[in-house]
Motif scaffolding. Structure first.
Motif, PDB file in Angstrom:
ATOM      1  N   PRO A  38      43.969  37.300  43.660  1.00 27.28           N
ATOM      2  CA  PRO A  38      43.954  37.674  45.077  1.00 27.28           C
ATOM      3  C   PRO A  38      44.233  36.510  46.025  1.00 27.28           C
ATOM      4  N   SER A  39      43.845  35.302  45.650  1.00 25.07           N
ATOM      5  CA  SER A  39      44.090  34.139  46.510  1.00 25.07           C
ATOM      6  C   SER A  39      45.575  33.843  46.622  1.00 25.07           C
ATOM      7  N   ASP A  40      46.302  34.042  45.521  1.00 23.28           N
ATOM      8  CA  ASP A  40      47.747  33.834  45.555  1.00 23.28           C
ATOM      9  C   ASP A  40      48.408  34.835  46.497  1.00 23.28           C
ATOM     10  N   VAL A  41      47.901  36.075  46.502  1.00 20.56           N
ATOM     11  CA  VAL A  41      48.450  37.092  47.399  1.00 20.56           C
ATOM     12  C   VAL A  41      48.197  36.708  48.854  1.00 20.56           C
ATOM     13  N   ALA A  42      47.027  36.123  49.118  1.00 23.99           N
ATOM     14  CA  ALA A  42      46.684  35.729  50.485  1.00 23.99           C
ATOM     15  C   ALA A  42      47.601  34.620  50.996  1.00 23.99           C
ATOM     16  N   LYS A  77      46.860  40.884  54.998  1.00 22.87           N
ATOM     17  CA  LYS A  77      45.778  40.516  55.916  1.00 22.87           C
ATOM     18  C   LYS A  77      44.407  40.751  55.298  1.00 22.87           C
ATOM     19  N   LEU A  78      44.286  41.775  54.455  1.00 16.25           N
ATOM     20  CA  LEU A  78      43.014  42.027  53.773  1.00 16.25           C
ATOM     21  C   LEU A  78      42.625  40.847  52.880  1.00 16.25           C
ATOM     22  N   PHE A  79      43.617  40.288  52.194  1.00 13.57           N
ATOM     23  CA  PHE A  79      43.369  39.169  51.293  1.00 13.57           C
ATOM     24  C   PHE A  79      43.018  37.910  52.091  1.00 13.57           C
ATOM     25  N   GLN A  80      43.689  37.718  53.205  1.00 13.79           N
ATOM     26  CA  GLN A  80      43.405  36.556  54.045  1.00 13.79           C
ATOM     27  C   GLN A  80      42.022  36.659  54.674  1.00 13.79           C
ATOM     28  N   GLN A  81      41.664  37.843  55.116  1.00 21.47           N
ATOM     29  CA  GLN A  81      40.348  38.066  55.709  1.00 21.47           C
ATOM     30  C   GLN A  81      39.247  37.819  54.685  1.00 21.47           C
ATOM     31  N   ASN A  82      39.495  38.255  53.467  1.00 22.01           N
ATOM     32  CA  ASN A  82      38.506  38.063  52.410  1.00 22.01           C
ATOM     33  C   ASN A  82      38.264  36.584  52.143  1.00 22.01           C
ATOM     34  N   LEU A  83      39.334  35.794  52.163  1.00 20.60           N
ATOM     35  CA  LEU A  83      39.201  34.359  51.930  1.00 20.60           C
ATOM     36  C   LEU A  83      38.391  33.682  53.030  1.00 20.60           C
ATOM     37  N   SER A  89      37.512  30.830  45.995  1.00 19.64           N
ATOM     38  CA  SER A  89      37.566  31.647  44.787  1.00 19.64           C
ATOM     39  C   SER A  89      37.843  30.777  43.566  1.00 19.64           C
ATOM     40  N   TYR A  90      37.791  31.430  42.401  1.00 23.64           N
ATOM     41  CA  TYR A  90      38.070  30.744  41.147  1.00 23.64           C
ATOM     42  C   TYR A  90      39.466  30.142  41.164  1.00 23.64           C
ATOM     43  N   GLN A  91      40.454  30.931  41.635  1.00 20.21           N
ATOM     44  CA  GLN A  91      41.828  30.429  41.681  1.00 20.21           C
ATOM     45  C   GLN A  91      41.956  29.232  42.618  1.00 20.21           C
TER      46      GLN A  91
END
Length: 281
Positions: A38-42, A77-83, A89-91
């Motif tokens: 998910p971090s890569d997607v963000a 944007k969902l992934f960025q908001q989560n970060l 994260s692990y990644q």
């Protein structure tokens, strides 16, 4: 597939898991990438993500549309908001470790490799303790404590974890049988399952057919199934009584087993403590 876009990354992940079996081959590739990194997607652009996931850029747009988003940017944007809301994260931690220790493709001495593997495993173990739900551990130990016998299966790389699990359970005086498929007799060994037993299945991508067959046989008999795997969309996750998703350290394409072994050890010793408490009552 979905007219209303999920409002959080957690909701999106759940929706992906629900609809995963219905997705096309290419959309499944994107789904696996989304759940695993998910971090890569963000952080990534469509061009880079397409290369990493092995799909055409338009596939990312189709994927976003399939889950109710107007386009990739809205979904991202969902992934960025989560970060922004969560700790690294692990990644992210692995990325920082790579930067700290230099280019992983460069030639390194055995001592440098040991340092890299040790550091990456320390990060993975920290991630394991942070992301493993206490209620899942408690539920698994309750299932194990009530079972008459445990049957454990895992092939190829997962065999190491499965064999250790069986070994550890026997050392706390529990009946444990390793389904090793000697002579190709996976089906015959699985037939020994009783409804009062428990099945422990360990499976990592590409998810061995032998393990899937044994796990499904357990599920059909209504035998509780404890799964250790590496992705929420593992074919075993949907039939598990308890599913542990473990992210192992990976250095130069070599994946560790430290976290999975640590989890097996924690469950075995946790079971020993639980049995001791029951006997003391």
């Amino acid at each position: 597939m979905s007219d209303v876009a999920p409002e959080s990354l957690t909701d999106l992940k759940e929706t992906i898991k629900q609809h995963y079996p219905k997705l096309s081959k290419r959309l499944r590739q994107v789904a696996e990438f989304v759940l695993d990194a998910p971090s890569d997607v963000a952080f990534g652009t469509v061009a880079v993500l397409s290369k990493d996931a092995g799909v055409h850029p338009s596939t990312w747009v189709r994927f976003a549309n399939a889950f109710g988003f107007s386009g990739f940017s809205e979904m991202q944007k969902l992934f960025q908001q989560n970060l922004m809301e969560e700790a690294p994260s692990y990644q992210d931690r692995i990325r920082m470790a790579r930067e700290a220790f230099g280019d992983e493709n460069s030639e390194q001495s055995p001592s440098q490799l040991l340092t890299r593997f040790s550091h990456a495993n320390a990060i993975a173990l920290g991630h394991l303790s942070e992301t493993t739900a206490a209620e899942d551990l408690d539920k698994a130990i309750q299932i194990l404590s009530q079972a008459h016998a445990a049957h454990v299966v895992g092939v190829r790389r997962a065999f190491v974890v499965a064999s250790y699990f069986a070994y550890a359970l026997r050392h706390i005086d529990r009946k444990a049988y390793l389904i090793d498929g000697v002579g190709g007799m996976y089906k015959e060994q699985a037939s020994a399952l009783d409804k009062n037993d428990v099945m422990i299945a360990v499976s990592f991508h590409p998810y061995a057919e032998e393990t899937q067959m044994v796990a499904k046989a357990a599920a059909e008999k209504k035998v509780p199934l404890i799964v250790i795997t590496d992705n929420q969309i593992s074919p075993l996750a949907s039939i598990a009584s308890v599913c542990f998703v473990v992210k192992e350290a990976e250095i130069q394409s070599f994946r560790s087993l430290s976290s999975s072994l640590c989890l097996a050890q924690a469950l075995s010793i946790g079971l020993a403590y639980e049995l001791e408490k029951k006997n003391a009552r």
